[in-house]
Motif scaffolding. Structure first.
Motif, short mmCIF file in Angstrom:
data_model
loop_
_atom_site.label_atom_id
_atom_site.label_comp_id
_atom_site.label_asym_id
_atom_site.label_seq_id
_atom_site.Cartn_x
_atom_site.Cartn_y
_atom_site.Cartn_z
N HIS A 1 2.43 -6.77 4.03
CA HIS A 1 2.81 -7.40 5.35
C HIS A 1 1.54 -7.46 6.25
CE1 HIS A 1 3.18 -3.08 5.52
NE2 HIS A 1 2.45 -3.03 6.92
N HIS B 1 1.18 -7.13 10.26
CA HIS B 1 1.61 -6.73 11.53
C HIS B 1 1.18 -7.46 12.94
CE1 HIS B 1 2.80 -2.62 10.64
NE2 HIS B 1 1.82 -2.46 9.44
N TYR C 1 0.93 -1.18 0.01
CA TYR C 1 0.14 -0.12 0.03
C TYR C 1 0.87 1.23 0.06
CZ TYR C 1 0.86 -0.06 5.06
OH TYR C 1 1.75 -0.13 6.08
#
Ligand SMILES: [Fe+2]
Length: 313
Positions: A217, A219, A193
């Motif tokens: 990814h 988190h 993003y």
């Protein structure tokens, strides 16, 4: 001390700093003043440039709201967040670590979700992802009862706090590891993003010809009394922006094992098409269990923002 030339300024300030009662404050400010003054001397900072720098720092604060943190974004864009992370984890920077920067999008209090539960809380496009996460201590033993926050952006490039179109806390959840030190979650495969570039961070990136993309990814934030809170991100290994992550977050230990499955039964019967699995092991260190102050606390209102994408040149 009455100052006569530019050379007198630094010792004058350092003499005042030396009076600080708190030894750590004294240590930090002494080094800070030395480096700051040396920096101005090295680049022969002009008055105009100094005033411009002051404007930029003011704007970092002015642009920070409940749903956006420009200061954290700038720290990441200069590699400072990753540096501080790697200095303070992996046995104080001596060994490889699965710790990573927090980023500006963690929210406190995401919904407690049962083992294997989904964090998709409103319709969100994307291929199903089934995660299996192991938490181990430095001896390799499973850590049971650890609370783990999981969060990521939508495939349209927004964390829910940026996007009034997503349900509150969409793509966020808190899990607890079982006796085996493991938990499972369901979501969608994340996409890369662009970070917001309508403020000073965007100005920096444009000036340097950098793009504003983060590689895809998920988190994680892992906490349990007796262990240092472990903050991490696990990256999709075939993302085109791994080498040029705008936040300098990608480390070798965090290239994730995202595996595409086609024509294989998924862990959930409602999944009929292709799906992804992710298995990852985090090693957490003994230390103090403390939560960071959330960089954002609320959700944007109104229309979904336009996300500009900058090209790397
Ligand atoms: Fe992120």
């Amino acid at each position: 001390m009455i100052i006569q030339t530019q050379e007198d300024v630094t010792p004058a300030v350092l003499a005042e700093v030396a009076r600080a009662g708190d030894p750590r404050l004294r240590e930090i400010l002494t080094a800070f003043v030395k480096h700051l003054h040396a920096f101005a001397r090295e680049v022969r900072l002009t008055e105009e440039e100094f005033r411009r720098a002051a404007d930029i720092i003011a704007e970092l604060g002015q642009r920070t709201t409940a749903s956006h943190n420009e200061v954290v974004l700038m720290a990441g864009s200069l590699g400072f967040s990753t540096l501080v992370c790697l200095l303070n984890n992996g046995n104080d920077g001596q060994t490889e670590t699965t710790a990573n920067l927090l980023g500006p999008f963690w929210r406190l209090g995401s919904p407690h979700t049962e083992d294997g539960g989904s964090i998709v809380r409103s319709p969100t496009p994307g291929e199903p992802l089934f995660g299996t996460v192991h938490v181990r201590d430095q001896e390799g033993q499973p850590v049971a009862g650890a609370e783990v926050d999981v969060w990521h952006s939508s495939t349209e490039g927004f964390y829910e706090n940026q996007d009034p179109g997503q349900a509150d806390m969409n793509l966020r959840g808190t899990f607890v590891t079982e006796a085996s030190g493991t938990f499972h979650f369901r979501s969608i495969k994340p996409a890369g993003y662009p970070i917001p570039v309508d403020g000073p961070v965007g100005e920096l990136l444009r000036a340097l010809g950098r793009h504003n993309m983060r590689p895809a990814h998920v988190h994680f934030l892992i906490r349990k009394p007796g262990f240092k809170t472990h903050i991490s991100q696990v990256y999709v290994p075939d993302d085109p922006n791994l080498e040029t992550d705008v936040q300098f977050g990608v480390t070798r230990a965090l290239l994730g094992d995202y595996v595409r499955h086609e024509g294989e039964p998924a862990p959930a019967p409602d999944v009929t098409g292709p799906w992804y699995s992710l298995e990852h092991t985090f090693v957490i260190e003994p230390g103090k269990s403390a939560l960071p102050r959330p960089p954002v606390t609320g959700k944007a209102e109104g229309a979904r923002p336009e996300l500009a994408v900058l090209e790397r040149r």
